[in-house]
Design an enzyme around this catalytic site. Structure first.
Site, mmCIF file in Angstrom:
data_model
loop_
_atom_site.group_PDB
_atom_site.id
_atom_site.type_symbol
_atom_site.label_atom_id
_atom_site.label_comp_id
_atom_site.label_asym_id
_atom_site.label_seq_id
_atom_site.Cartn_x
_atom_site.Cartn_y
_atom_site.Cartn_z
ATOM 1 N N LYS A 96 0.837 -1.353 -0.220
ATOM 2 C CA LYS A 96 -0.056 -0.139 -0.050
ATOM 3 C C LYS A 96 0.815 1.244 -0.151
ATOM 4 O O LYS A 96 1.882 1.325 0.525
ATOM 5 C CB LYS A 96 -0.903 -0.112 1.212
ATOM 6 C CG LYS A 96 -1.994 1.037 1.380
ATOM 7 C CD LYS A 96 -2.810 1.009 2.692
ATOM 8 C CE LYS A 96 -3.685 2.111 2.660
ATOM 9 N NZ LYS A 96 -4.744 1.830 3.765
ATOM 10 N N SER A 172 -9.333 1.733 3.251
ATOM 11 C CA SER A 172 -8.677 2.744 2.492
ATOM 12 C C SER A 172 -7.497 1.659 1.542
ATOM 13 O O SER A 172 -6.736 2.312 0.978
ATOM 14 C CB SER A 172 -7.899 3.882 3.118
ATOM 15 O OG SER A 172 -6.953 3.254 4.274
ATOM 16 N N SER A 196 -9.707 -0.426 7.292
ATOM 17 C CA SER A 196 -9.091 -0.156 6.031
ATOM 18 C C SER A 196 -8.351 -1.420 5.195
ATOM 19 O O SER A 196 -8.297 -1.444 4.295
ATOM 20 C CB SER A 196 -8.236 0.783 5.931
ATOM 21 O OG SER A 196 -8.687 2.085 6.239
#
Length: 489
Positions: A96, A172, A196
């Site tokens: 990420k 996220s 997330s």
């Protein structure tokens, strides 16, 4: 939607072996060891898959084909010499774009971060993966600074769901979940400050784990403080256990990190799968929390999970922890963290931010120290309540998200009347407040044909328990044929 099948890897043409991109990390490692496949072949397959699929999904904000193939060739040479030793040697992974990755920019979905700087340090989880021979294919998308439960940003645009590109991937860590679901790397490491990892895992039909706070070291420290966790997203629980054995290694840069676990998570999961039973586990099934509404099809799938846990030997009882929605306390802590993220920006650069982020930053900056400490008090009381609850129950079962994925590019479902993403994520952020381990287990699809996830929560430090129970449950769901892979491509 493709026809359901019982294996958690992407389907292959009838009578043919699956493409390398469709293999799990465990399957890749076995094929490397047997000389049936090389890391270069597997990495090239994943990179080709990204090239073919990602223009529709936008899961990656950076792909470095040349560097990934160089890492794969180095791994292939180690296998040739009989010197492969890392737990992830030759396995393609994604990271990420909130986690520092040496040699690659970490722009955090923001136009306010300058790409022209030295990127010479790895985050702890990235460093551990590098030490174990992982092949880094790229960085996955995030909303700006990871601030919301869907994945779109001023920098990278909208990330879409592999099951239906008109729908959101969640967030996220939406890029990582979408990448795993679509065969664009078997392993992804993300972050979870309010759901997330678990939200996009539910929306994309993959497994996602938020471990106990501190189990995976973080550096730099998150401005969101002790709400922020890191966690794996994978197609199988065994792969998540493998990644946990790697990324839970010690790192002196995180003063709040827990001591690495003595027992391996892989061994725990293998033992659980060999036994195939959950006998002796006490499970509380909560159809909702604090009265939050749940879509009927989602509720039905999670109720089926409750029934299945009983068939697997667990003692399942409908029980509610009985707490009120802690959203205001969460908002105080989360919005204050967002304001801290951007406090260094001048007016010109602040104006480049996502408008929704600008709004929560202003709200966070207006909260007082007493507001913050009041939220901490509420957080501590919630932690005490859940600690006592888990004296009676080993696990809590809830929906992961009360709805399936909605339209991409918006923070809340159109027509919902909700103001912020926390309005549709009532089952995730409470367990960031309490720092408990929690996992999303894919458990079928809803009325729209999009994935549904069930959430398993344990007391703090119960990471191995969550993985063991998730592994047995996921295997049973796969055997039923209700767990499928994303049909994109």
């Amino acid at each position: 939607m493709t026809a359901p099948h019982s294996t958690p890897t992407a389907p292959a043409a009838s009578g043919s072996a699956p493409e390398p991109y469709a293999l799990t990390a465990a399957e890749l490692l076995a094929a490397y060891a047997a000389g049936e496949l090389s890391p270069v072949e597997a990495t090239a397959s994943v990179l080709d898959r990204i090239e073919a699929v990602d223009p529709r999904i936008n899961a990656y904000c950076l792909v470095d084909r040349e560097a990934a193939l160089a890492e794969a060739r180095a791994s292939e040479e180690r296998y040739r010499r009989g010197a492969a030793s890392g737990l992830l040697d030759g396995v393609p992974v994604s990271v990420k774009d909130l986690l520092l990755t040496r040699g690659r920019p970490t722009l955090r979905g923001s136009l306010s971060v300058a790409p022209e700087q030295d990127w010479d340090e790895d985050a702890p989880s990235v460093a551990r993966m590098r030490e174990q021979g992982a092949v880094f294919v790229g960085k996955t998308t995030t909303p700006e600074f990871g601030w919301k439960g869907v994945t779109d940003s001023p920098l990278a645009g909208i990330t879409r769901n592999p099951w239906d590109p008109s729908a959101t991937s969640g967030g996220s860590s939406g890029g990582g979940a979408a990448a795993v679901a679509a065969g664009m790397a078997p392993l992804s490491i993300g972050t979870d400050g309010g759901g997330s990892v678990r939200i996009p895992a539910a929306f994309c039909g993959v497994f996602g784990l938020k471990p106990t706070y501190g189990r995976i070291p973080l550096y730099p420290a998150s401005p969101f403080g002790t709400l922020a966790h890191a966690g794996p997203m994978t197609r199988t629980v065994a792969d998540a256990a493998l990644l946990m054995d790697v990324v839970t290694g010690a790192d002196s840069r995180d003063w709040s990190a827990l001591e690495p676990p003595r027992a391996g998570y892989r061994a725990e999961v293998a033992q659980a799968l060999a036994g195939g039973t959950l006998a002796g586990l006490r499970v509380a099934y909560a159809p909702t929390l604090a009265g939050a509404p749940v879509d009927g099809a989602v509720a039905a799938r999670v109720r089926h999970v409750a029934d299945l846990l009983g068939e697997l030997g667990a003692e399942v009882e409908e029980a509610d922890p009985g707490f009120r929605d802690p959203v205001e306390a969460y908002h105080t802590l989360w919005f204050a963290g967002a304001a801290k993220v951007v406090e260094h920006l001048d007016a010109e650069r602040f104006a480049l931010l996502d408008p929704g982020l600008q709004e929560v930053c202003r709200q966070g900056a207006a909260r007082s120290a007493l507001d913050y400490l009041g939220a901490v008090d509420e957080r501590m009381a919630l932690g005490v309540r859940m600690g006592r609850f888990h004296e009676t129950y080993d696990l809590l079962l809830t929906p992961a998200v009360p709805i399936t994925a909605f339209e991409a590019g918006v923070e809340v479902p159109e027509g919902s009347g909700l103001a912020r993403w926390t309005g549709w994520t009532p089952f995730s952020y409470p367990f960031n407040l309490t720092q408990q381990p929690a996992a999303t287990v894919p458990c079928g699809t809803g009325a729209t044909g999009l994935p549904v996830g069930a959430q398993l929560v344990a007391a703090r430090h119960g990471d191995a328990l969550v993985l063991r129970a998730s592994a047995v449950l996921h295997a049973a769901l796969c055997a039923e044929g209700v767990v499928d892979t994303a049909p994109v491509g």
